[in-house]
Design a protein around this motif. Structure first.
Motif, short mmCIF file in Angstrom:
data_model
loop_
_atom_site.label_atom_id
_atom_site.label_comp_id
_atom_site.label_asym_id
_atom_site.label_seq_id
_atom_site.Cartn_x
_atom_site.Cartn_y
_atom_site.Cartn_z
N GLU A 97 0.75 -1.11 0.05
CA GLU A 97 -0.03 0.02 0.01
C GLU A 97 0.84 1.32 -0.16
N PRO A 98 0.67 2.20 -0.83
CA PRO A 98 1.31 3.39 -0.93
C PRO A 98 1.26 4.48 0.07
N TYR A 99 1.96 5.22 0.34
CA TYR A 99 2.17 6.32 1.24
C TYR A 99 2.34 7.63 0.64
N MET A 100 2.11 8.81 1.35
CA MET A 100 1.98 10.22 0.69
C MET A 100 2.51 11.02 1.53
N LEU A 101 3.65 12.05 0.97
CA LEU A 101 4.09 13.11 1.68
C LEU A 101 3.66 14.54 1.07
N LEU A 102 3.28 15.50 1.90
CA LEU A 102 2.83 16.58 1.74
C LEU A 102 3.56 17.96 2.24
N ALA A 103 3.44 18.87 1.39
CA ALA A 103 4.06 19.98 1.70
C ALA A 103 3.48 21.14 1.01
N HIS A 104 3.51 22.41 1.42
CA HIS A 104 2.87 23.62 0.66
C HIS A 104 3.78 24.59 0.14
N GLU A 125 21.63 35.02 5.19
CA GLU A 125 22.19 34.15 6.07
C GLU A 125 22.78 35.03 7.07
N LEU A 126 22.35 34.90 8.40
CA LEU A 126 22.97 35.64 9.50
C LEU A 126 23.18 34.63 10.65
N ASN A 127 24.46 34.48 11.04
CA ASN A 127 24.70 33.67 12.30
C ASN A 127 24.31 32.24 12.17
N GLY A 128 24.34 31.92 10.85
CA GLY A 128 24.14 30.31 10.64
C GLY A 128 22.65 29.98 10.53
N PHE A 129 21.96 31.10 10.34
CA PHE A 129 20.39 30.88 9.83
C PHE A 129 20.01 31.58 8.55
N ILE A 130 19.05 30.93 7.75
CA ILE A 130 18.48 31.53 6.88
C ILE A 130 17.10 32.36 7.07
N TYR A 131 17.06 33.38 7.00
CA TYR A 131 15.89 34.22 7.20
C TYR A 131 14.86 34.34 5.89
N GLY A 132 13.80 34.26 6.22
CA GLY A 132 12.62 34.30 4.94
C GLY A 132 11.50 33.75 5.39
N ARG A 133 10.59 34.27 4.88
CA ARG A 133 9.11 33.79 4.95
C ARG A 133 9.14 32.39 4.06
N GLY A 134 8.64 31.56 4.82
CA GLY A 134 8.51 30.02 4.24
C GLY A 134 9.72 29.13 4.88
N THR A 135 10.61 29.82 5.39
CA THR A 135 11.69 28.84 5.82
C THR A 135 11.27 27.88 6.95
N ILE A 136 10.18 28.11 7.69
CA ILE A 136 9.65 27.08 8.45
C ILE A 136 8.04 26.90 8.19
N ASP A 137 7.77 27.52 7.27
CA ASP A 137 6.21 27.28 6.99
C ASP A 137 6.03 27.62 5.47
N GLU A 199 3.13 18.74 7.06
CA GLU A 199 3.73 19.59 8.16
C GLU A 199 2.92 19.50 9.60
N GLY A 200 3.23 20.24 10.56
CA GLY A 200 2.37 20.31 11.62
C GLY A 200 3.40 20.69 12.88
N LEU A 201 3.48 19.53 13.82
CA LEU A 201 4.14 19.76 14.88
C LEU A 201 5.84 19.42 14.55
N THR A 202 6.78 19.77 15.69
CA THR A 202 8.34 20.12 15.58
C THR A 202 9.00 19.25 16.43
N ILE A 424 -3.08 9.68 9.57
CA ILE A 424 -2.47 11.02 8.86
C ILE A 424 -1.92 11.73 9.87
N TYR A 425 -0.42 11.88 9.76
CA TYR A 425 0.42 12.47 10.92
C TYR A 425 0.85 13.82 10.38
N ARG A 426 1.22 14.80 11.31
CA ARG A 426 1.73 16.15 10.68
C ARG A 426 3.12 16.47 11.67
N PHE A 427 3.93 16.42 10.93
CA PHE A 427 5.45 16.65 11.46
C PHE A 427 6.45 16.71 10.74
N ALA A 428 7.26 17.94 10.91
CA ALA A 428 8.60 18.28 10.11
C ALA A 428 9.73 18.36 10.92
#
Length: 476
Positions: A97-104, A125-137, A199-202, A424-428
């Motif tokens: 049976e297949p599974y599925m990965l989602l993202a937006h 990039e600042l101090n080892g981080f990439i800044y920007g809308r969408g980097t975690i969502d 996506e979902g919890l962390t 259905i699971y929600r995790f990144a």
């Protein structure tokens, strides 16, 4: 010594297999490609307004930077709803049976004037981080999933178990054209899914008081949602002769009653009990005693912070308040919008009744705008394939992390997939440290370069871990 032995082992494994090009791409190009993706402002402004020019540009980017995926005879690619992507990767053993990965792909608006340390679409990039809308969502998952698949295809990979990848373009406005149409398409083909991961919890680190070490929460359900409109109409008049109660005052009192009289604490009636039961042994004294007896202490421990309070009740958020036309005119009309996130043990109708009884004022008109019941709770038993494979993959990449089921307080595209799978699971695997929750849909959204590399490795490992017929033995 690196913080994550799993990360080092994965890299060494590549080198030992002779995959020098893949290792180079992973270490250098992964963050570069994420940065390019973040720079494209795929903003969903409202249900009727999206940046479609950016969505087209994003499509062109994917085709350019993932040539193996889009040229492989193994992978079937389809555009859905004009801008969403559906990828089908058939396995060599079709009885699995297949599974599925989602993202937006889409993101919420962002304005540099709000106080960003770097422009929100700069991917600076600042101090080892990439800044920007969408980097975690949620472009970290979009690019992480595709980079993992690209690497596997470069090695001549053919899965035993078929899987799908769904990339929605309108999740931030509830997915009516993206996720909804992907589900319709798969349903018309008779597809049933072993599990779905969105996506979902962390991974929380230092967020929960007393928790020793990081904990990964895998969302096994989502809270429901209700938006109501409250309105008051009164005769207009001059501000020099005000009535005892204005439309604004009446409405403000109703809103105050909703905020002060919170919905009941329902700890133990949903999956939140299992969350803390799984984590209890990782708390130090006296937290361990408290967490092991939350039936007694939940109101003391969990209601103090917004993060944990959201786990135990239906939350109330006044989000819009409108009234008045002129400084010296008593307003004839006042309205407010209130958003509720519904606990797993309540229904939409139960919450609507509680709203009316709490306001208890006939002058306040209560209108239901939109909403839905909480999502079904997916299995997290020891013999549940999806949950256990995700858990195993977390342990492969992050050996020191404790894994627990959890409740997703926000909503995702995965809620549209309930007809295709019961699990259905929600995790990144994004790391959340103190203060990071404010970055979600907020200012200074960012991801560490190391964490993004871990995310790519996570999906790389997950695809291979899912490629088995039976679950492995329990982790010792």
């Amino acid at each position: 010594m690196l913080r994550y032995p799993g990360w080092l082992l994965g890299y060494l494994w590549w080198l030992l297999k002779g995959c020098y090009a893949v290792a180079r791409v992973f270490l250098v190009d992964a963050r570069v490609l994420l940065g390019v993706a973040v720079k494209i402002p795929t903003v969903s402004f409202s249900a009727s307004e999206q940046n479609t020019t950016a969505l087209k540009e994003f499509d062109q980017l994917l085709r350019r930077v993932f040539p193996k995926i889009f040229s492989s005879s193994l992978v079937q690619h389809e555009m859905v709803g004009n801008y969403s992507h559906l990828l089908t990767v058939p396995g060599s053993e079709p009885d699995l049976e297949p599974y599925m990965l989602l993202a937006h792909i889409d993101v919420v608006p962002a304005d540099e004037a709000d106080g960003w340390d770097a422009p929100p679409f700069s991917a600076q990039e600042l101090n080892g981080f990439i800044y920007g809308r969408g980097t975690i969502d949620n472009k970290q998952s979009v690019m992480g999933i595709l980079q993992a698949l690209e690497y596997l295809l470069e090695q001549g990979y053919t899965p035993r178990r078929s899987f799908y990848i769904g990339l929605g373009h309108d999740e931030e406005i509830s997915g009516p054209q993206g996720a909804v149409n992907i589900v319709k398409l798969l349903k018309s083909r008779g597809v049933k899914l072993l599990y779905v991961l969105d996506e979902g919890l962390t991974i929380m680190d230092g967020v929960v008081d007393g928790l020793i070490g990081p904990g990964a929460l895998i969302g096994v359900s989502e809270k429901g949602q209700a938006t109501v409109k409250l309105s008051v109409s009164t005769p207009p008049g001059h501000s020099s002769m005000p009535p005892r109660e204005s439309s604004i005052g009446i409405l403000a009192s109703a809103v105050t009653r909703l905020e002060k009289n919170r919905m009941p604490n329902l700890f133990g009636h949903g999956p939140e009990r299992a969350t803390f039961e799984h984590l209890a042994h990782k708390f130090g004294w006296p937290y361990r005693m408290v967490m092991s007896n939350l039936w007694l202490f939940s109101s003391l421990v969990l209601e103090g912070q917004p993060d944990t309070n959201a786990f135990v009740r239906t939350t109330t958020a006044v989000t819009m308040f409108n009234s008045g036309v002129k400084i010296n005119v008593m307003p004839a009309y006042a309205e407010a919008f209130v958003n509720f996130r519904i606990h797993s043990s309540q229904t939409l109708q139960e919450v609507l009744k509680l709203i009316k009884s709490t306001i208890s004022d006939e002058r306040v008109k209560v209108e239901f705008v939109s909403g839905f019941d909480p999502l079904p709770i997916s299995s997290y038993d020891e013999d549940t394939f999806g949950y256990q494979i995700i858990k195993k993959t977390v342990h492969d990449i992050f050996p020191e992390v404790t894994v627990s089921p959890g409740i997703c307080v926000g909503n995702t595209d995965s809620r549209h997939y309930t007809e295709l799978s019961p699990d259905i699971y929600r995790f990144a695997p994004s790391w959340y440290k103190p203060g990071d929750s404010a970055r979600f849909h907020g200012v200074n959204e960012r991801i560490s370069i190391q964490n993004y590399e871990e995310i790519v490795l996570f999906y790389f490992q997950l695809m291979q871990n899912s490629d088995i017929r039976n679950l492995p033995g329990p982790r010792t």
